[in-house]
Design a protein around this motif. Structure first.
Motif, PDB file in Angstrom:
ATOM      1  N   GLY A   1      17.923  -7.535 -38.032  1.00 42.48           N
ATOM      2  CA  GLY A   1      18.952  -7.802 -37.031  1.00 42.48           C
ATOM      3  C   GLY A   1      18.437  -7.840 -35.609  1.00 42.48           C
ATOM      4  O   GLY A   1      19.225  -7.925 -34.658  1.00 42.48           O
ATOM      5  N   LYS A   2      17.117  -7.809 -35.422  1.00 38.85           N
ATOM      6  CA  LYS A   2      16.525  -7.748 -34.081  1.00 38.85           C
ATOM      7  C   LYS A   2      16.986  -8.877 -33.174  1.00 38.85           C
ATOM      8  O   LYS A   2      17.428  -8.644 -32.055  1.00 38.85           O
ATOM      9  CB  LYS A   2      14.990  -7.799 -34.163  1.00 38.85           C
ATOM     10  N   SER A   3      16.855 -10.106 -33.650  1.00 39.43           N
ATOM     11  CA  SER A   3      17.141 -11.256 -32.793  1.00 39.43           C
ATOM     12  C   SER A   3      18.603 -11.309 -32.385  1.00 39.43           C
ATOM     13  O   SER A   3      18.935 -11.506 -31.214  1.00 39.43           O
ATOM     14  CB  SER A   3      16.747 -12.555 -33.511  1.00 39.43           C
ATOM     15  N   THR A   4      19.487 -11.135 -33.367  1.00 39.34           N
ATOM     16  CA  THR A   4      20.918 -11.189 -33.071  1.00 39.34           C
ATOM     17  C   THR A   4      21.296 -10.118 -32.058  1.00 39.34           C
ATOM     18  O   THR A   4      22.000 -10.387 -31.071  1.00 39.34           O
ATOM     19  CB  THR A   4      21.735 -10.991 -34.357  1.00 39.34           C
ATOM     20  N   ILE A   5      20.838  -8.905 -32.288  1.00 42.68           N
ATOM     21  CA  ILE A   5      21.187  -7.780 -31.412  1.00 42.68           C
ATOM     22  C   ILE A   5      20.548  -7.942 -30.038  1.00 42.68           C
ATOM     23  O   ILE A   5      21.188  -7.694 -29.009  1.00 42.68           O
ATOM     24  CB  ILE A   5      20.789  -6.462 -32.083  1.00 42.68           C
ATOM     25  N   ALA A   6      19.304  -8.387 -29.996  1.00 43.58           N
ATOM     26  CA  ALA A   6      18.636  -8.591 -28.709  1.00 43.58           C
ATOM     27  C   ALA A   6      19.341  -9.674 -27.898  1.00 43.58           C
ATOM     28  O   ALA A   6      19.490  -9.545 -26.672  1.00 43.58           O
ATOM     29  CB  ALA A   6      17.169  -8.959 -28.922  1.00 43.58           C
TER      30      ALA A   6
ATOM     31  N   ALA B   1       8.169   1.254 -22.149  1.00 45.18           N
ATOM     32  CA  ALA B   1       9.536   0.719 -22.087  1.00 45.18           C
ATOM     33  C   ALA B   1      10.539   1.844 -21.871  1.00 45.18           C
ATOM     34  O   ALA B   1      10.362   2.967 -22.368  1.00 45.18           O
ATOM     35  CB  ALA B   1       9.865  -0.035 -23.377  1.00 45.18           C
ATOM     36  N   ASP B   2      11.601   1.536 -21.134  1.00 48.82           N
ATOM     37  CA  ASP B   2      12.612   2.546 -20.821  1.00 48.82           C
ATOM     38  C   ASP B   2      13.370   3.003 -22.060  1.00 48.82           C
ATOM     39  O   ASP B   2      13.775   4.159 -22.165  1.00 48.82           O
ATOM     40  CB  ASP B   2      13.608   1.975 -19.804  1.00 48.82           C
ATOM     41  N   LEU B   3      13.568   2.079 -22.998  1.00 48.76           N
ATOM     42  CA  LEU B   3      14.257   2.412 -24.245  1.00 48.76           C
ATOM     43  C   LEU B   3      13.580   1.667 -25.384  1.00 48.76           C
ATOM     44  O   LEU B   3      13.343   0.463 -25.298  1.00 48.76           O
ATOM     45  CB  LEU B   3      15.737   1.999 -24.172  1.00 48.76           C
ATOM     46  N   LYS B   4      13.276   2.410 -26.444  1.00 48.72           N
ATOM     47  CA  LYS B   4      12.665   1.811 -27.632  1.00 48.72           C
ATOM     48  C   LYS B   4      13.574   2.051 -28.834  1.00 48.72           C
ATOM     49  O   LYS B   4      13.998   3.182 -29.077  1.00 48.72           O
ATOM     50  CB  LYS B   4      11.288   2.431 -27.901  1.00 48.72           C
ATOM     51  N   VAL B   5      13.846   0.984 -29.553  1.00 49.39           N
ATOM     52  CA  VAL B   5      14.687   1.056 -30.746  1.00 49.39           C
ATOM     53  C   VAL B   5      13.921   0.452 -31.911  1.00 49.39           C
ATOM     54  O   VAL B   5      13.294  -0.607 -31.764  1.00 49.39           O
ATOM     55  CB  VAL B   5      16.016   0.294 -30.542  1.00 49.39           C
ATOM     56  N   PHE B   6      13.959   1.118 -33.055  1.00 51.42           N
ATOM     57  CA  PHE B   6      13.337   0.577 -34.264  1.00 51.42           C
ATOM     58  C   PHE B   6      14.448   0.333 -35.278  1.00 51.42           C
ATOM     59  O   PHE B   6      15.095   1.260 -35.756  1.00 51.42           O
ATOM     60  CB  PHE B   6      12.298   1.534 -34.848  1.00 51.42           C
ATOM     61  N   LEU B   7      14.682  -0.945 -35.575  1.00 53.88           N
ATOM     62  CA  LEU B   7      15.730  -1.342 -36.514  1.00 53.88           C
ATOM     63  C   LEU B   7      15.152  -1.546 -37.904  1.00 53.88           C
ATOM     64  O   LEU B   7      14.062  -2.111 -38.062  1.00 53.88           O
ATOM     65  CB  LEU B   7      16.385  -2.658 -36.070  1.00 53.88           C
TER      66      LEU B   7
ATOM     67  N   VAL C   1      25.107  -2.633 -31.461  1.00 53.71           N
ATOM     68  CA  VAL C   1      25.047  -3.007 -30.042  1.00 53.71           C
ATOM     69  C   VAL C   1      25.649  -1.908 -29.173  1.00 53.71           C
ATOM     70  O   VAL C   1      25.074  -1.520 -28.154  1.00 53.71           O
ATOM     71  CB  VAL C   1      25.768  -4.350 -29.808  1.00 53.71           C
ATOM     72  N   ASP C   2      26.802  -1.400 -29.578  1.00 54.84           N
ATOM     73  CA  ASP C   2      27.450  -0.338 -28.797  1.00 54.84           C
ATOM     74  C   ASP C   2      26.551   0.898 -28.704  1.00 54.84           C
ATOM     75  O   ASP C   2      26.477   1.549 -27.647  1.00 54.84           O
ATOM     76  CB  ASP C   2      28.790   0.044 -29.423  1.00 54.84           C
ATOM     77  N   ARG C   3      25.883   1.225 -29.799  1.00 53.39           N
ATOM     78  CA  ARG C   3      24.988   2.388 -29.799  1.00 53.39           C
ATOM     79  C   ARG C   3      23.816   2.172 -28.847  1.00 53.39           C
ATOM     80  O   ARG C   3      23.443   3.077 -28.086  1.00 53.39           O
ATOM     81  CB  ARG C   3      24.483   2.657 -31.224  1.00 53.39           C
ATOM     82  N   ILE C   4      23.232   0.985 -28.865  1.00 53.27           N
ATOM     83  CA  ILE C   4      22.087   0.720 -27.989  1.00 53.27           C
ATOM     84  C   ILE C   4      22.526   0.671 -26.529  1.00 53.27           C
ATOM     85  O   ILE C   4      21.812   1.149 -25.634  1.00 53.27           O
ATOM     86  CB  ILE C   4      21.379  -0.585 -28.406  1.00 53.27           C
TER      87      ILE C   4
ATOM     88  N   GLU D   1      24.927   2.419 -25.266  1.00 56.11           N
ATOM     89  CA  GLU D   1      25.095   3.830 -24.924  1.00 56.11           C
ATOM     90  C   GLU D   1      23.749   4.461 -24.584  1.00 56.11           C
ATOM     91  O   GLU D   1      23.619   5.191 -23.583  1.00 56.11           O
ATOM     92  CB  GLU D   1      25.746   4.567 -26.097  1.00 56.11           C
ATOM     93  N   LEU D   2      22.735   4.185 -25.411  1.00 52.27           N
ATOM     94  CA  LEU D   2      21.401   4.716 -25.154  1.00 52.27           C
ATOM     95  C   LEU D   2      20.819   4.182 -23.849  1.00 52.27           C
ATOM     96  O   LEU D   2      20.210   4.934 -23.072  1.00 52.27           O
ATOM     97  CB  LEU D   2      20.469   4.370 -26.319  1.00 52.27           C
ATOM     98  N   ALA D   3      21.008   2.893 -23.597  1.00 46.30           N
ATOM     99  CA  ALA D   3      20.476   2.285 -22.380  1.00 46.30           C
ATOM    100  C   ALA D   3      21.138   2.887 -21.149  1.00 46.30           C
ATOM    101  O   ALA D   3      20.478   3.156 -20.135  1.00 46.30           O
ATOM    102  CB  ALA D   3      20.686   0.774 -22.413  1.00 46.30           C
ATOM    103  N   ASN D   4      22.438   3.087 -21.218  1.00 45.27           N
ATOM    104  CA  ASN D   4      23.144   3.684 -20.080  1.00 45.27           C
ATOM    105  C   ASN D   4      22.674   5.111 -19.826  1.00 45.27           C
ATOM    106  O   ASN D   4      22.563   5.544 -18.664  1.00 45.27           O
ATOM    107  CB  ASN D   4      24.644   3.655 -20.318  1.00 45.27           C
ATOM    108  N   GLU D   5      22.368   5.838 -20.902  1.00 41.61           N
ATOM    109  CA  GLU D   5      21.834   7.194 -20.739  1.00 41.61           C
ATOM    110  C   GLU D   5      20.480   7.149 -20.037  1.00 41.61           C
ATOM    111  O   GLU D   5      20.192   7.967 -19.161  1.00 41.61           O
ATOM    112  CB  GLU D   5      21.693   7.860 -22.097  1.00 41.61           C
ATOM    113  N   ARG D   6      19.628   6.184 -20.425  1.00 42.79           N
ATOM    114  CA  ARG D   6      18.297   6.086 -19.810  1.00 42.79           C
ATOM    115  C   ARG D   6      18.423   5.724 -18.332  1.00 42.79           C
ATOM    116  O   ARG D   6      17.681   6.252 -17.491  1.00 42.79           O
ATOM    117  CB  ARG D   6      17.466   5.011 -20.519  1.00 42.79           C
ATOM    118  N   ARG D   7      19.337   4.832 -18.014  1.00 42.43           N
ATOM    119  CA  ARG D   7      19.475   4.393 -16.616  1.00 42.43           C
ATOM    120  C   ARG D   7      20.031   5.510 -15.737  1.00 42.43           C
ATOM    121  O   ARG D   7      19.793   5.537 -14.532  1.00 42.43           O
ATOM    122  CB  ARG D   7      20.388   3.168 -16.543  1.00 42.43           C
ATOM    123  N   ALA D   8      20.776   6.432 -16.361  1.00 43.12           N
ATOM    124  CA  ALA D   8      21.375   7.523 -15.595  1.00 43.12           C
ATOM    125  C   ALA D   8      20.391   8.657 -15.336  1.00 43.12           C
ATOM    126  O   ALA D   8      20.652   9.538 -14.494  1.00 43.12           O
ATOM    127  CB  ALA D   8      22.604   8.071 -16.338  1.00 43.12           C
ATOM    128  N   GLN D   9      19.263   8.641 -16.043  1.00 38.01           N
ATOM    129  CA  GLN D   9      18.286   9.730 -15.899  1.00 38.01           C
ATOM    130  C   GLN D   9      17.506   9.621 -14.585  1.00 38.01           C
ATOM    131  O   GLN D   9      17.277   8.549 -14.087  1.00 38.01           O
ATOM    132  CB  GLN D   9      17.319   9.712 -17.098  1.00 38.01           C
TER     133      GLN D   9
END
Length: 227
Positions: free
Chosen positions: A12-17, A136-142, A214-217, A219-227
């Motif tokens: 699902g990498k391409s679709t989600i990205a 990278a600020d956020l790394k996800v392994f699908l 997508v919603d989970r990622i 959420e994670l991205a927003n957490e990283r940006r807030a740090q």
């Protein structure tokens, strides 16, 4: 900000990205398309894919660009549109062997990193978080169940709708075998093997919808940006 999304084919990498890049207004880097382009061009040029030196020379000389002016990003190789050519079963079967060559990876790495200079980027591939953008600020392994990944790949090839049951089962069996062979090559190649970065967040997409992931990622991205 750089969001790195890694994982095997059909996870699902391409679709989600694509969705994340659109939601955030970020640029999207599809590193897999670059390796597919090298593989397709070498095969189309009649280069022996077992001749590592010849493949690396072609990769060094190849100009790969992304045209994002239309509704769908197009991949250009020396100015030639190869978007559809690089997404065929034939290219699926040869891309892992070509991408395993250290010289090919060395040829494409500077291009991948240059793409992110001064930009917010969602990048997807197999070594984005481990090699291309280790900071990278956020790394996800699908990941996902292999049969589910094969099913998704078959459906991608039939945008007009699912084929009949007999055709579906035949293509599913072949695609599953191709995916498992590619997984084996990608996970055990000497350079930049497919694996989750130590600090990546692993997400199994088998039982989750695209929107949930997508919603989970986000959420994670927003957490990283807030740090």
């Amino acid at each position: 900000m750089i969001i790195a999304i890694d994982g095997p084919a059909g996870s699902g990498k391409s679709t989600i990205a694509n969705i994340l890049a659109s939601r955030f207004g970020y640029n999207k880097l599809d590193s897999g398309a670059m390796y597919r382009t090298v593989a397709f061009i070498c095969a189309d040029d009649g280069i022996d894919l077992n001749d590592e030196d010849a493949v690396v020379r072609r990769a060094d000389a190849l100009d790969i660009a992304f045209d994002t002016t239309g509704p769908r990003a197009r991949v250009l190789a020396d100015g030639r549109d190869v978007t559809d050519d690089i997404r065929t079963p034939a290219t699926d079967r040869i891309v892992s062997a070509v991408s395993a060559y250290p010289g090919v990876r060395s040829a494409l790495l500077p291009c991948q990193r240059a793409f992110a200079n001064g930009r917010d980027v969602v990048a997807e591939g197999r070594d984005i978080g481990t090699v291309v953008f280790p900071d990278a600020d956020l790394k996800v392994f699908l990941t996902a169940d292999p049969r589910e990944r094969a099913r998704r790949r078959v459906l991608q090839r039939h945008p007009e709708g699912a084929p009949d049951a007999t055709t579906m089962e035949r293509e599913l069996t072949q695609t599953l075998a191709d995916l498992e062979r590619r997984d084996e090559i990608d996970a055990h190649r000497a350079v930049a093997p497919l694996r989750a970065a130590d600090d990546a967040v692993s997400i199994d997409s088998t039982a989750h919808t695209i929107d949930e992931i997508v919603d989970r990622i986000i959420e994670l991205a927003n957490e990283r940006r807030a740090q």
